[in-house]
Design a protein around this motif. Structure first.
Motif, PDB file in Angstrom:
ATOM      1  N   SER A 121       0.835  -1.205   0.000  1.00  9.90           N
ATOM      2  CA  SER A 121       0.000   0.000   0.000  1.00  9.90           C
ATOM      3  C   SER A 121       0.871   1.259   0.000  1.00  9.90           C
ATOM      4  O   SER A 121       0.604   2.222  -0.745  1.00  9.90           O
ATOM      5  N   ASN A 122       1.924   1.248   0.806  1.00  7.52           N
ATOM      6  CA  ASN A 122       2.825   2.404   0.855  1.00  7.52           C
ATOM      7  C   ASN A 122       3.538   2.609  -0.476  1.00  7.52           C
ATOM      8  O   ASN A 122       3.714   3.745  -0.939  1.00  7.52           O
ATOM      9  N   ILE A 123       3.970   1.488  -1.070  1.00  5.11           N
ATOM     10  CA  ILE A 123       4.640   1.590  -2.371  1.00  5.11           C
ATOM     11  C   ILE A 123       3.687   2.154  -3.419  1.00  5.11           C
ATOM     12  O   ILE A 123       4.061   3.003  -4.253  1.00  5.11           O
ATOM     13  N   MET A 124       2.433   1.688  -3.398  1.00  4.71           N
ATOM     14  CA  MET A 124       1.454   2.193  -4.364  1.00  4.71           C
ATOM     15  C   MET A 124       1.195   3.692  -4.153  1.00  4.71           C
ATOM     16  O   MET A 124       0.964   4.438  -5.113  1.00  4.71           O
ATOM     17  N   MET A 125       1.239   4.122  -2.901  1.00  2.78           N
ATOM     18  CA  MET A 125       1.081   5.554  -2.613  1.00  2.78           C
ATOM     19  C   MET A 125       2.228   6.345  -3.239  1.00  2.78           C
ATOM     20  O   MET A 125       2.022   7.421  -3.822  1.00  2.78           O
ATOM     21  N   SER A 159      -0.814  -3.706  -8.323  1.00  7.69           N
ATOM     22  CA  SER A 159      -0.774  -4.202  -6.954  1.00  7.69           C
ATOM     23  C   SER A 159      -1.055  -5.704  -6.899  1.00  7.69           C
ATOM     24  O   SER A 159      -0.347  -6.467  -6.231  1.00  7.69           O
ATOM     25  N   VAL A 160      -2.099  -6.141  -7.618  1.00  9.94           N
ATOM     26  CA  VAL A 160      -2.465  -7.566  -7.622  1.00  9.94           C
ATOM     27  C   VAL A 160      -1.382  -8.400  -8.291  1.00  9.94           C
ATOM     28  O   VAL A 160      -1.080  -9.521  -7.854  1.00  9.94           O
ATOM     29  N   PHE A 219      -6.419 -10.886  -2.402  1.00  6.37           N
ATOM     30  CA  PHE A 219      -7.510  -9.967  -2.054  1.00  6.37           C
ATOM     31  C   PHE A 219      -6.980  -8.778  -1.249  1.00  6.37           C
ATOM     32  O   PHE A 219      -7.344  -7.623  -1.508  1.00  6.37           O
ATOM     33  N   CYS A 220      -6.124  -9.089  -0.277  1.00  2.29           N
ATOM     34  CA  CYS A 220      -5.541  -8.020   0.538  1.00  2.29           C
ATOM     35  C   CYS A 220      -4.652  -7.111  -0.315  1.00  2.29           C
ATOM     36  O   CYS A 220      -4.576  -5.906  -0.087  1.00  2.29           O
ATOM     37  N   GLY A 221      -3.979  -7.724  -1.308  1.00  4.48           N
ATOM     38  CA  GLY A 221      -3.159  -6.925  -2.216  1.00  4.48           C
ATOM     39  C   GLY A 221      -4.000  -5.957  -3.018  1.00  4.48           C
ATOM     40  O   GLY A 221      -3.623  -4.792  -3.222  1.00  4.48           O
ATOM     41  N   ALA A 222      -5.173  -6.434  -3.478  1.00  4.75           N
ATOM     42  CA  ALA A 222      -6.088  -5.554  -4.207  1.00  4.75           C
ATOM     43  C   ALA A 222      -6.604  -4.458  -3.299  1.00  4.75           C
ATOM     44  O   ALA A 222      -6.715  -3.284  -3.691  1.00  4.75           O
ATOM     45  N   LEU A 223      -6.908  -4.834  -2.045  1.00  7.43           N
ATOM     46  CA  LEU A 223      -7.381  -3.853  -1.078  1.00  7.43           C
ATOM     47  C   LEU A 223      -6.306  -2.817  -0.774  1.00  7.43           C
ATOM     48  O   LEU A 223      -6.588  -1.620  -0.629  1.00  7.43           O
ATOM     49  N   ALA A 224      -5.043  -3.310  -0.708  1.00 11.22           N
ATOM     50  CA  ALA A 224      -3.935  -2.400  -0.433  1.00 11.22           C
ATOM     51  C   ALA A 224      -3.744  -1.393  -1.561  1.00 11.22           C
ATOM     52  O   ALA A 224      -3.342  -0.244  -1.331  1.00 11.22           O
ATOM     53  N   PHE A 247      -6.196  -0.382  -3.524  1.00 10.71           N
ATOM     54  CA  PHE A 247      -7.423   0.366  -3.805  1.00 10.71           C
ATOM     55  C   PHE A 247      -7.377   1.787  -3.242  1.00 10.71           C
ATOM     56  O   PHE A 247      -7.827   2.735  -3.894  1.00 10.71           O
ATOM     57  N   ILE A 248      -6.812   1.928  -2.032  1.00  9.66           N
ATOM     58  CA  ILE A 248      -6.776   3.260  -1.402  1.00  9.66           C
ATOM     59  C   ILE A 248      -5.950   4.245  -2.223  1.00  9.66           C
ATOM     60  O   ILE A 248      -6.425   5.344  -2.567  1.00  9.66           O
ATOM     61  N   PRO A 249      -4.705   3.864  -2.586  1.00  6.13           N
ATOM     62  CA  PRO A 249      -3.955   4.797  -3.454  1.00  6.13           C
ATOM     63  C   PRO A 249      -4.589   4.958  -4.826  1.00  6.13           C
ATOM     64  O   PRO A 249      -4.472   6.030  -5.453  1.00  6.13           O
TER      65      PRO A 249
END
Length: 410
Positions: A300-304, A335-336, A385-390, A392-394
């Motif tokens: 998630s941080n990397i995607m941000m 992310s996925v 699923f958690c990767g997709a969720l991670a 999704f926010i960014p």
């Protein structure tokens, strides 16, 4: 529909940030790898303990005699309690809830078995027919000693495969006579025992009545073994207490005396171990899931960071008519992709380690570590699923960027 340009862009982005992608993927792969190793190790411990219990029925109560440690009705402590045939019969007939039962009379010391010119020193156990079920003996040929053997004082014996190998050298033992301490006994059966302990396989079984008569055992017995069927732990503990009370009345000792007789309730201990392993498995899942979450947070941080680095690019895309969903799907797919590939790599590596290294580890309390492949797949799907969720926010943040603000970003 497969969008080649979008995937090409994702791979180009990954290629430009190799170190960042590697570190992110490594954290995810390490999380799923550790979860698989921990789950496999937990199963290995559980298998090892189950293997120890498999040497006999897990619902058995074992009873053997001791020495009184408490005064009782004017009698001083220190009296030796010797179990006899009448004790076994009284317990068997008066205590409710007993399924299988047998007393055992051991002939201590070196017992020499001989057949023709072959001989060796082995264990001699003298029991009732139910003992085969209590010890989970697998009869390969012939039969175990039966009730007519006991009632008629027959000189019959059931021997282990190890005794067969030493004495008979490939010859069929059924129907042959072996000398047990100089007394001939007819071999009526051959068994093997899954117990890993060598002394169980270096054993022959005789009818207890015959052994007591032939080897001057009188009416003495060494042990009483009882199975309690489908009784619960609490019910088995009550049966155990009833056995103790019955023997206390027969031998006149305090029923609460902990040293007059000794009992071991295998069902209670087995259930204790199972509860312990349930707690261990829950703890393993908490640790493993925590490790995975740490990897997901990293993604998630990397995607941000990815969104921040590509703010101007995203603004240009939106100015040219890109929809919010196209922006979100671009971030989500990256992310996925990282999560799926890294997670699958960690899963495969964990299974390979368990199959190669773990299978070679064999000890009394650790055996055949493995993980249920369905659980492993569910863990991987949860990871994706958690990767997709991670992502999704960014991705939402990226979709919310206004083109004018994005083009002004430095």
């Amino acid at each position: 529909m497969f969008d080649r340009d979008k995937w090409q862009e994702i791979f180009t982005t990954i290629e430009k940030n190799k170190l960042r992608t590697f570190l992110t993927g490594f954290s995810v792969a390490w999380g799923i790898f550790m979860l698989i190793i921990l789950l496999g190790s937990g199963n290995g411990l559980q298998n090892g303990v189950k293997k120890e219990f498999e040497s006999s029925a897990t619902n058995t109560i074992w009873v053997w005699s001791g020495q009184t440690s408490l005064p009782y009705k004017g009698m001083k402590p220190g009296r030796n309690i010797q179990l006899i045939n009448e004790d076994y019969e009284a317990v068997k007939t008066s205590v409710k809830g007993i399924d299988k039962s047998s007393s055992r009379y051991n002939i201590w010391g070196s017992n020499t078995l001989a057949y023709k010119k072959q001989f060796g020193s082995f264990n001699v156990r003298n029991v009732y027919p139910d003992y085969a079920d209590i010890e989970k003996l697998e009869i390969i040929r012939g039969r175990f000693i039966n009730q007519p053997d006991v009632d008629q004082f027959r000189k019959t014996t059931t021997i282990s495969t190890q005794v067969e190998a030493v004495l008979f050298k490939g010859e069929d033992p059924i129907g042959k006579y072996i000398n047990v301490n100089g007394v001939p006994f007819k071999v009526v059966g051959l068994f093997k025992d899954d117990d890993s302990r060598d002394d169980n396989m270096r054993t022959i079984y005789l009818p207890i009545s015959t052994a007591q008569r032939v080897f001057s055992g009188d009416n003495r017995i060494t042990t009483i073994a009882l199975t309690v069927g489908n009784a619960s732990v609490e019910e088995s503990k009550q049966i155990e207490q009833n056995v103790r009370s019955k023997l206390a009345s027969l031998h006149k000792f305090d029923p609460t005396d902990p040293r007059a007789i000794f009992t071991w309730n295998s069902l209670e201990e087995f259930q204790t171990f199972m509860r312990l392993f349930s707690s261990i498995n829950a703890f393993i899942w908490v640790i493993g899931f925590g490790t995975i979450i740490a990897g997901i947070v990293g993604i998630s941080n990397i995607m941000m960071i990815v969104v921040k680095d590509r703010t101007k690019e995203i603004g240009i895309r939106k100015a040219m008519g890109a929809t919010p969903w196209s922006i979100i799907s671009l971030i989500l797919q990256e992310s996925v992709l990282i999560t799926s590939f890294a997670g699958y790599f960690g899963l495969v590596l964990g299974v390979v380690v368990l199959e190669t290294v773990g299978s070679k580890i064999e000890s009394p309390f650790f055996s055949q570590p493995s993980v249920d492949i369905s659980i492993a797949i569910y863990a991987l799907l949860l990871l994706v699923f958690c990767g997709a969720l991670a992502g999704f926010i960014p991705a939402r943040r990226a979709a919310a960027i206004k083109p004018i603000e994005a083009l002004r970003d430095e």
